[in-house]
Scaffold this motif. Structure first.
Motif, PDB file in Angstrom:
ATOM      1  N   THR A 150      -6.467   1.696   2.148  1.00 15.52           N
ATOM      2  CA  THR A 150      -5.176   2.104   2.703  1.00 15.52           C
ATOM      3  C   THR A 150      -4.214   0.920   2.731  1.00 15.52           C
ATOM      4  O   THR A 150      -4.501  -0.123   3.331  1.00 15.52           O
ATOM      5  CB  THR A 150      -5.344   2.659   4.123  1.00 15.52           C
ATOM      6  OG1 THR A 150      -6.223   3.791   4.068  1.00 15.52           O
ATOM      7  CG2 THR A 150      -4.011   3.080   4.704  1.00 15.52           C
ATOM      8  N   CYS A 151      -3.074   1.093   2.073  1.00 13.36           N
ATOM      9  CA  CYS A 151      -2.041   0.053   2.019  1.00 13.36           C
ATOM     10  C   CYS A 151      -0.922   0.420   2.990  1.00 13.36           C
ATOM     11  O   CYS A 151      -0.458   1.560   3.006  1.00 13.36           O
ATOM     12  CB  CYS A 151      -1.508  -0.074   0.603  1.00 13.36           C
ATOM     13  SG  CYS A 151      -2.808  -0.425  -0.610  1.00 13.36           S
ATOM     14  N   GLN A 152      -0.506  -0.547   3.762  1.00 17.72           N
ATOM     15  CA  GLN A 152       0.397  -0.282   4.878  1.00 17.72           C
ATOM     16  C   GLN A 152       1.865  -0.305   4.462  1.00 17.72           C
ATOM     17  O   GLN A 152       2.243  -0.970   3.499  1.00 17.72           O
ATOM     18  CB  GLN A 152       0.167  -1.313   5.988  1.00 17.72           C
ATOM     19  CG  GLN A 152      -1.269  -1.372   6.497  1.00 17.72           C
ATOM     20  CD  GLN A 152      -1.726  -0.064   7.135  1.00 17.72           C
ATOM     21  OE1 GLN A 152      -0.910   0.690   7.666  1.00 17.72           O
ATOM     22  NE2 GLN A 152      -3.032   0.195   7.090  1.00 17.72           N
ATOM     23  N   ALA A 153       2.679   0.400   5.248  1.00 18.42           N
ATOM     24  CA  ALA A 153       4.118   0.443   4.983  1.00 18.42           C
ATOM     25  C   ALA A 153       4.745  -0.941   5.089  1.00 18.42           C
ATOM     26  O   ALA A 153       5.673  -1.271   4.344  1.00 18.42           O
ATOM     27  CB  ALA A 153       4.799   1.410   5.947  1.00 18.42           C
ATOM     28  N   ASP A 154       4.228  -1.782   6.003  1.00 14.68           N
ATOM     29  CA  ASP A 154       4.824  -3.113   6.149  1.00 14.68           C
ATOM     30  C   ASP A 154       4.506  -4.029   4.967  1.00 14.68           C
ATOM     31  O   ASP A 154       5.056  -5.122   4.847  1.00 14.68           O
ATOM     32  CB  ASP A 154       4.428  -3.763   7.480  1.00 14.68           C
ATOM     33  CG  ASP A 154       2.933  -3.929   7.644  1.00 14.68           C
ATOM     34  OD1 ASP A 154       2.180  -3.706   6.668  1.00 14.68           O
ATOM     35  OD2 ASP A 154       2.491  -4.273   8.760  1.00 14.68           O
ATOM     36  N   ALA A 155       3.597  -3.593   4.085  1.00 10.18           N
ATOM     37  CA  ALA A 155       3.330  -4.293   2.824  1.00 10.18           C
ATOM     38  C   ALA A 155       3.905  -3.492   1.661  1.00 10.18           C
ATOM     39  O   ALA A 155       3.492  -3.664   0.507  1.00 10.18           O
ATOM     40  CB  ALA A 155       1.830  -4.509   2.636  1.00 10.18           C
TER      41      ALA A 155
END
Length: 407
Positions: A150-155
């Motif tokens: 899971t890749c985060q919105a802040d990245a």
């Protein structure tokens, strides 16, 4: 035994691992609402709303009129493979010979061929989420194991080197990268790809599949970079996937292509030879004309998408409970609508997740969207802005009114 009892014919374990699309119910409901006379706006389709370039259309007509309607070599006609090799050199500074290239029936078949060619039962495939919907199921059909990171919105929804390193195990066989991304529209920079390359360099058993289908649809003056271009020493671990569907508005022509290590490309060709054989002969001629033709129409398309993107992001962020990042390419936005979860509709129903929200927006506003759950990212919704500006404005007006009615 009753031979008419089809219940005795069991399905394979393979196909039973594949889940039906969560959007099927929404698609069916949209069709039902249209049949009842309701005007439904679809922002769910990932398909350019521009015409196939004239040069490609004329080449397709000429192919038909001249009788170029028979089988071709399985990997594609020589002149198209040569043009693709020239495209990779011109656009990506990648040196491939025509023998390193496979032409398939769409980018999807390229990916399917790859997985069938290199994945054994139990092999792990790293898939950054949000992901294109078909990656995990195609891995399952190859009897591999999807490893979702899971890749985060802040990245900006992008995989970091640290996340990649943590996900790799002795069973890891493949990493998927998609840039510009469907569904997020985010783009990996050369520096970000170089950082991922540092990790891959330590794991020579791991191949990298780069899905570059939206390569030409970039905004704000960005320059596209692909993994093997940034990490030339890892070219023999990389399969670069692309096609004409999005950049040249040729979705229905069904032409995808890829380049990579010759033994892998040959193995993929072997898989294709036992499934579809060659891609459509007429479509190959049209794709050749598209790749070698003028780019004026393409530039106009990208400028239009960039303008729509900016308008739509501003319109979404003006709605209470929405948080939408500004995409860097493709033609999607992927806002968080978690601020709507838990709210009550005028009918007294609670919006419990993004799937329910999409069902409600279809019923209440007459707008069809795709829930983020489909892309491995609950709480988000994918909007396609490959529709006319007036259609976008109508859709957002409807959504704004529906959201204002929530309690």
């Amino acid at each position: 035994m009753n031979v008419h009892n089809i219940g005795m014919i069991t399905l394979s374990e393979r196909v039973q691992k594949v889940k039906p699309s969560a959007t099927l119910a929404i698609t069916a409901k949209a069709a039902e609402l249209r049949a009842s006379g309701k005007h439904i706006i679809s922002l769910s389709v990932g398909e350019p709303d521009f015409e196939t370039p004239r040069a490609a259309r004329l080449a397709g007509i000429e192919a038909i009129e001249s009788g170029f309607t028979r089988y071709t070599a399985v990997p594609g006609i020589p002149e198209l493979r040569k043009a693709i090799a020239e495209k990779f050199k011109r656009d990506n500074d990648l040196d491939y010979s025509p023998e390193d290239i496979l032409v398939s029936t769409g980018g999807k078949q390229c990916i399917y061929n790859l997985l069938q060619a290199i994945i054994n039962p139990g092999d792990e495939v790293i898939i950054p989420a949000p992901y294109w919907v078909s990656y995990p199921d195609m891995v399952l059909l190859a009897e591999g194991l999807p490893v979702i990171v899971t890749c985060q919105a802040d990245a900006n929804f992008k995989l970091t080197a640290a996340q990649l390193e943590a996900a790799i195990t002795p069973k890891t066989r493949l990493l998927f990268l998609n840039s510009p991304s469907n569904p997020t529209g985010m783009v990996y920079s050369a520096d970000e790809l170089a950082a991922l390359g540092v990790v891959i360099r330590k794991h020579p058993q791991v191949a990298v599949a780069t899905d570059d289908m939206y390569e030409k649809i970039l905004f704000d003056g960005r320059r596209f970079a692909t993994f093997a271009q940034v990490n030339p020493d890892l070219k023999e671990q990389t399969i670069t996937l692309n096609g004409v569907s999005k950049a040249y508005c040729m979705t229905g022509w069904r032409i995808g292509f890829c380049a990579g290590p010759r033994h892998i490309i040959n193995a993929m060709g072997k898989i294709q030879g036992q499934s579809t054989s060659n891609a459509c002969s007429v479509s190959q001629k049209a794709a050749l004309a598209a790749l070698n033709g003028p780019t004026d129409e393409q530039l106009e398309m990208v400028q239009t998408y960039e303008s729509r993107r900016t308008w739509l992001v501003n319109a979404l962020n003006a709605i209470d409970g929405v948080d939408c990042l500004l995409p860097e390419g493709a033609f999607y936005v992927f806002p968080s609508v978690s601020g709507w979860i838990g709210k009550q509709t005028t009918a007294g129903n609670v919006l419990t997740d993004d799937v329910v929200i999409c069902e409600w927006l279809l019923e209440e506003a007459g707008v069809a969207l795709v829930p983020g759950t489909e892309f491995g990212s609950p709480g988000q919704i994918r909007f396609s802005y490959a529709v006319a500006q007036t259609t976008l404005e109508d859709a957002m007006d409807r959504i704004g009114k529906a959201v204002a009615s929530l309690q």
